[in-house]
Scaffold this motif. Structure first.
Motif, short mmCIF file in Angstrom:
data_model
loop_
_atom_site.label_atom_id
_atom_site.label_comp_id
_atom_site.label_asym_id
_atom_site.label_seq_id
_atom_site.Cartn_x
_atom_site.Cartn_y
_atom_site.Cartn_z
N SER A 42 21.42 6.90 -36.45
CA SER A 42 22.39 6.44 -35.45
C SER A 42 22.04 5.06 -34.91
O SER A 42 22.73 4.55 -34.04
N LEU A 43 20.97 4.46 -35.46
CA LEU A 43 20.55 3.12 -35.04
C LEU A 43 20.48 2.19 -36.23
O LEU A 43 20.00 2.57 -37.31
N GLU A 44 20.98 0.96 -36.05
CA GLU A 44 20.72 -0.08 -37.04
C GLU A 44 19.24 -0.40 -37.02
O GLU A 44 18.52 -0.08 -36.06
N ARG A 45 18.75 -1.05 -38.05
CA ARG A 45 17.31 -1.31 -38.12
C ARG A 45 16.82 -2.23 -37.01
O ARG A 45 15.64 -2.23 -36.67
N ASP A 46 17.73 -3.00 -36.41
CA ASP A 46 17.32 -3.85 -35.28
C ASP A 46 17.48 -3.13 -33.94
O ASP A 46 17.31 -3.73 -32.88
N GLY A 47 17.79 -1.84 -33.99
CA GLY A 47 17.88 -1.04 -32.77
C GLY A 47 19.26 -0.93 -32.17
O GLY A 47 19.46 -0.18 -31.22
N ARG A 48 20.24 -1.70 -32.68
CA ARG A 48 21.61 -1.60 -32.16
C ARG A 48 22.23 -0.25 -32.55
O ARG A 48 21.94 0.27 -33.63
N PRO A 49 23.07 0.32 -31.69
CA PRO A 49 23.70 1.59 -32.05
C PRO A 49 24.69 1.44 -33.20
O PRO A 49 25.41 0.44 -33.28
N VAL A 50 24.71 2.40 -34.06
CA VAL A 50 25.68 2.45 -35.16
C VAL A 50 27.05 2.83 -34.59
O VAL A 50 27.15 3.68 -33.70
N PHE A 51 28.08 2.19 -35.10
CA PHE A 51 29.44 2.50 -34.65
C PHE A 51 29.85 3.88 -35.15
O PHE A 51 29.70 4.20 -36.33
N ARG A 52 30.36 4.72 -34.24
CA ARG A 52 30.77 6.10 -34.56
C ARG A 52 29.66 6.84 -35.30
O ARG A 52 29.84 7.35 -36.40
N ASP A 53 28.52 6.92 -34.64
CA ASP A 53 27.35 7.54 -35.29
C ASP A 53 27.50 9.05 -35.38
O ASP A 53 28.36 9.66 -34.73
N LEU A 54 26.63 9.66 -36.16
CA LEU A 54 26.63 11.10 -36.40
C LEU A 54 25.32 11.72 -35.92
O LEU A 54 24.80 12.64 -36.54
N ARG A 55 24.79 11.21 -34.81
CA ARG A 55 23.46 11.62 -34.38
C ARG A 55 23.31 13.14 -34.25
O ARG A 55 22.26 13.69 -34.60
N TRP A 56 24.32 13.82 -33.76
CA TRP A 56 24.19 15.26 -33.51
C TRP A 56 24.87 16.11 -34.58
O TRP A 56 24.89 17.34 -34.47
N GLY A 57 25.42 15.46 -35.61
CA GLY A 57 26.29 16.19 -36.52
C GLY A 57 25.76 16.38 -37.92
O GLY A 57 24.60 16.07 -38.24
N VAL A 58 26.63 16.91 -38.77
CA VAL A 58 26.32 17.21 -40.17
C VAL A 58 27.49 16.75 -41.04
O VAL A 58 28.60 16.55 -40.56
N TYR A 59 27.24 16.61 -42.35
CA TYR A 59 28.29 16.10 -43.24
C TYR A 59 28.07 16.58 -44.66
O TYR A 59 26.97 17.03 -45.04
N VAL A 60 29.12 16.46 -45.46
CA VAL A 60 29.02 16.58 -46.91
C VAL A 60 29.91 15.49 -47.51
O VAL A 60 31.04 15.27 -47.06
#
Length: 451
Positions: A281-299
């Protein structure tokens, strides 16, 4: 899943509640208890915890009336429909009438021992203890099947939810390209310790203590160990092969899942299709990813032909530029609040919510810093090692020490930072039951997987 409610209502009408025993009253167990008391026909006969007072506090926190958990014995709890609190897990497992055991201790060796006892007493097992599953799950699931009982991952935890999405994709005829979850990750988190962990969460040690937060447990979420353990569980349950490097934790929001999580030859970042990955959920420079999936799951899944690609476009699916790859995601998971789904599926329909089918993924111990001879490893989330996902064939060939056994054992030689810890690097007890079973699984189930 409407039939679960109908099946349970039938059991209520017959005077046969589904009887459950819970081992471990930590956060996950407490969340389960909060909902279990609201499911008519689900009888938590007993809660076993090394600290019974902690279990009582958990029940109080979860809103249980005190008279409900004041049973003087397991026999009284069974007779009166109440709940007994104690510290004797074997007695709970053996109690008359128990159908399902929920193992929620988080301790790998304890989880293995409790699971084997449950199998011996013909109890179904819901394995909240994903640490034990990553260590010996394929072996335990096979042993359970041979005994005619069900071994299941825990719904509400991410591996079971991912397994559900993979099942959906395959049942629809789609090729599964990648499956996984989101988390908060930066590369230097691998060196985090229980002393530094609260800084990354934006908390003081005092705030964390006031909230009853365990620094080693929360550090395992941060340093990558928990992600590795959960992805090993997914790989083994869904027959997905880990990438050679393990997890890369690419920054990725939900709209970019089909673009980032496709094979390299198609323009993505995966070494191959049919694998697992955790997105940051973070870019490598520490900025937040847009519409992140920090708490979620995917396929991520693929359209097999032009007609299905056209259907993806017609119905508004977000795809990569080719229109071939798309994704299904869920933005959150509810931990123990959703666990009744597993308990009811297992107890009423004898169906698991995901279970390990093969030994494909493994989690090995990696040195967080230079370790000297004679140091004692402190396991998951500690000061000395973190867990790294590897293909099981590679970890066994390397002689790597599983993270689930990297607890309270002494190093025999210096181990440089970033190196995988091997069996030969530590003084382990060869006759320990969990060690013997793990070595047996390495010899037998890995051979089957490679055939």
């Amino acid at each position: 899943m409407n039939d679960l409610h109908a099946l349970l209502a039938r059991r209520v009408a017959e005077g046969r509640p589904l009887r459950v025993g819970l081992i471990g009253a930590g956060k996950f167990g407490t969340m389960f208890l909060a909902q279990a008391r609201r499911v008519k026909g689900l009888h938590v006969v007993g809660v076993a915890d090394l600290a019974p007072e902690r279990a009582r506090l958990a029940l109080e926190r979860a809103g249980w009336p005190k008279e409900q958990y004041a049973a003087p014995s397991l026999a009284a709890a069974l007779q009166h429909g109440t709940t007994f609190i104690g510290d004797d897990a074997p007695a709970l497992i053996a109690a008359e009438g128990i159908e399902v055991i929920v193992e929620a201790t988080g301790a790998p060796a304890a989880g293995v021992a409790h699971c084997l006892m449950a199998i011996e007493h013909h109890r179904h097992i819901v394995m909240v203890n994903v640490e034990a599953d990553a260590l010996l799950g394929p072996f335990l699931a096979r042993r359970a099947a041979e005994a005619g009982v069900v071994y299941s991952l825990a719904y509400g935890d991410q591996p079971a939810l991912i397994a559900e999405q993979v099942e959906w994709a395959r049942a629809c005829g789609f090729e599964v390209i990648c499956a996984g979850k989101g988390t908060r990750y930066l590369p230097h988190y691998h060196q985090s310790t229980p002393e530094t962990v609260w800084h990354y969460y934006g908390l003081s040690a005092e705030q964390a203590a006031a909230g009853g937060m365990n620094p080693q447990m929360f550090n395992s979420f941060l340093d990558g160990t928990k992600s590795a353990i959960e992805m090993a569980a997914v790989a083994n349950a869904c027959l997905l092969r880990p990438q050679p490097h393990g997890l890369a934790f690419p920054p990725c929001g939900v709209d970019d899942l089909p673009h980032v999580l496709r094979p390299r030859e198609a323009g993505g970042q995966l070494s191959h299709a049919g694998t697992v990955e955790v997105v940051s959920s973070l870019e490598r420079d520490g900025r937040p990813v847009f519409r992140d999936l920090r708490w979620g799951v995917y396929v991520v899944f693929a359209a097999p032909d032009d007609y299905v690609r056209r259907c993806f476009a017609e119905y508004g699916l977000v795809t990569d530029a080719s229109g071939t790859y798309s994704a299904l995601y869920r933005p959150s998971h509810l931990i123990g609040l959703e666990l009744p789904i597993s308990v009811l599926r297992v107890g009423l329909r004898q169906e698991p919510t995901g279970y390990p089918q093969a030994f494909l993924g493994d989690v090995v111990a990696v040195a967080k810093r230079d370790l000297i001879e004679g140091e004692t490893l402190d396991g998951e989330g500690g000061y000395t090692v973190y867990g790294k996902l590897m293909p099981a064939a590679d970890s066994v060939a390397l002689g790597a020490l599983p993270i689930g056994l990297a607890h309270n054992i002494r190093t025999l030689r210096p181990i440089p930072a970033g190196a995988v810890v091997r069996w030969d690097d530590v003084a382990y007890e060869t006759n320990h039951p969990t060690v013997r079973l793990r070595r047996l699984m390495e010899r037998t189930m890995l051979t089957e997987t490679s055939q």
